[in-house]
Design a protein around this motif. Structure first.
Motif, short mmCIF file in Angstrom:
data_model
loop_
_atom_site.label_atom_id
_atom_site.label_comp_id
_atom_site.label_asym_id
_atom_site.label_seq_id
_atom_site.Cartn_x
_atom_site.Cartn_y
_atom_site.Cartn_z
N TYR A 88 3.66 1.04 -9.38
CA TYR A 88 2.53 2.22 -9.64
C TYR A 88 2.83 2.75 -11.00
O TYR A 88 4.12 3.21 -10.94
CB TYR A 88 2.54 3.07 -8.50
CG TYR A 88 1.80 2.39 -7.06
CD1 TYR A 88 0.55 2.64 -6.98
CD2 TYR A 88 2.66 1.81 -6.23
CE1 TYR A 88 -0.01 2.07 -5.73
CE2 TYR A 88 2.01 1.11 -5.06
CZ TYR A 88 0.73 1.48 -4.80
OH TYR A 88 -0.02 0.73 -3.87
N LYS A 113 -2.23 10.50 -9.60
CA LYS A 113 -3.68 10.36 -8.48
C LYS A 113 -3.56 10.35 -7.11
O LYS A 113 -4.17 10.97 -6.28
CB LYS A 113 -4.59 9.04 -9.30
CG LYS A 113 -4.99 9.65 -10.59
CD LYS A 113 -5.74 8.37 -10.88
CE LYS A 113 -6.30 8.52 -12.32
NZ LYS A 113 -7.23 7.40 -13.19
N ILE A 114 -2.30 9.50 -6.73
CA ILE A 114 -2.02 9.37 -5.21
C ILE A 114 -1.80 10.80 -4.68
O ILE A 114 -2.31 11.10 -3.69
CB ILE A 114 -0.85 8.36 -4.95
CG1 ILE A 114 -1.34 6.78 -5.35
CG2 ILE A 114 -0.40 8.34 -3.60
CD1 ILE A 114 -0.16 5.98 -5.60
N TYR A 145 -3.99 13.83 -1.02
CA TYR A 145 -3.27 12.79 -0.23
C TYR A 145 -2.46 13.16 0.96
O TYR A 145 -2.85 12.51 2.12
CB TYR A 145 -2.37 11.75 -1.03
CG TYR A 145 -2.37 10.33 -0.27
CD1 TYR A 145 -2.98 9.43 -0.02
CD2 TYR A 145 -0.73 10.20 0.45
CE1 TYR A 145 -2.86 8.29 0.79
CE2 TYR A 145 -0.65 9.17 1.06
CZ TYR A 145 -1.64 8.21 1.44
OH TYR A 145 -1.26 6.93 1.86
N SER A 181 0.94 -1.08 0.13
CA SER A 181 0.01 0.10 0.16
C SER A 181 1.01 1.32 -0.09
O SER A 181 2.10 1.22 0.38
CB SER A 181 -0.86 0.01 1.38
OG SER A 181 -0.18 0.17 2.45
N VAL A 182 0.21 2.39 -0.51
CA VAL A 182 1.04 3.60 -0.39
C VAL A 182 1.48 4.06 0.86
O VAL A 182 2.65 4.41 1.01
CB VAL A 182 -0.05 4.54 -1.25
CG1 VAL A 182 0.81 6.12 -1.05
CG2 VAL A 182 -0.16 4.43 -2.55
N LEU A 187 7.44 3.79 -5.29
CA LEU A 187 6.26 3.76 -5.94
C LEU A 187 6.36 2.93 -7.35
O LEU A 187 5.64 2.11 -7.55
CB LEU A 187 5.54 5.03 -5.94
CG LEU A 187 4.86 5.58 -4.65
CD1 LEU A 187 4.41 6.95 -4.89
CD2 LEU A 187 3.67 4.69 -4.22
N GLU A 230 -0.91 6.66 -11.80
CA GLU A 230 -1.43 6.40 -10.36
C GLU A 230 -0.68 7.05 -9.35
O GLU A 230 -1.38 7.73 -8.36
CB GLU A 230 -0.91 4.82 -10.24
CG GLU A 230 -2.02 3.72 -10.99
CD GLU A 230 -1.77 2.42 -10.62
OE1 GLU A 230 -2.34 1.56 -10.41
OE2 GLU A 230 -0.38 1.98 -10.94
N ILE A 231 0.58 7.55 -9.44
CA ILE A 231 1.32 8.32 -8.76
C ILE A 231 0.64 9.65 -8.62
O ILE A 231 0.41 10.23 -7.43
CB ILE A 231 2.62 8.38 -8.89
CG1 ILE A 231 3.53 6.77 -8.76
CG2 ILE A 231 3.42 9.19 -8.46
CD1 ILE A 231 4.80 6.72 -9.37
#
Length: 184
Positions: A69, A76-77, A89, A45-46, A64, A73-74
């Motif tokens: 990822y 978006k994270i 985040y 998980s992040v 990541l 995705e990064i």
């Protein structure tokens, strides 16, 4: 190219921390670190990756990427978008300096605008080259555009270097800040 498992194991060993100690520090099950290091768990998980990044002094973006990822995705994270003006985040706790986060977004947006400008100039340059094979006047213009494009590329590279350093420094500060908060 090192895998996530190798990177974590190597940095943990450099720091002289056992798997059990690391698991306790980042508040995960003892076997979880072993599973990551043996490639059983390939995409942690992040939040675990952020904790590992802090404790093992590894760049979060490298972790990541090694965990699989995608850049999308990064983004978006960290909610990196030109319209957001924040890293959602990282700002959930409300304890992070919003100015630093907003500065990161500003420089990211600035970099993106330079990248778009550079792409437009390259496309224009390509079109000019295609249409100017036998025309000296147009060839002179292409050469002029090339000179401008080289200057813009150099400027973009300099800005990109500054942005990467700023983002890395800001992220390190944020991660260090989180590390301090968790121990309080």
């Amino acid at each position: 190219m090192k895998k996530l498992s190798d990177l974590i194991k190597e940095n943990r060993n450099k720091l002289g921390i056992s798997q059990r100690e690391l698991a306790k520090i980042i508040n995960v099950n003892d076997s979880y670190i072993a599973k990551i290091e043996s490639d059983i768990t390939k995409k942690p998980s992040v939040s675990v990756l952020i904790d590992l990044s802090t404790e093992l002094k590894i760049d979060i973006f490298e972790l990541l990427e090694k965990a699989g990822y995608s850049q999308n995705e990064i983004d978006k994270i960290f909610n990196i978008t030109s319209s957001s003006n924040q890293y959602l985040y990282l700002s959930v706790s409300g304890n992070i300096d919003r100015k630093i986060l907003n500065d990161c977004v500003f420089y990211y947006d600035y970099y993106e605008s330079l990248q778009q400008e550079n792409n437009q100039l390259q496309e224009e340059n390509k079109i000019l080259k295609e249409n100017s094979e036998n025309n000296d006047k147009v060839v002179d213009k292409v050469n002029w555009e090339n000179m401008i494009l080289k200057k813009e590329n150099k400027k973009l590279q300099e800005e990109n270097f500054k942005l990467k350093n700023y983002l890395n420094n800001s992220l390190s500060f944020i991660i260090d800040y989180f590390g301090c908060d968790e121990n309080d």
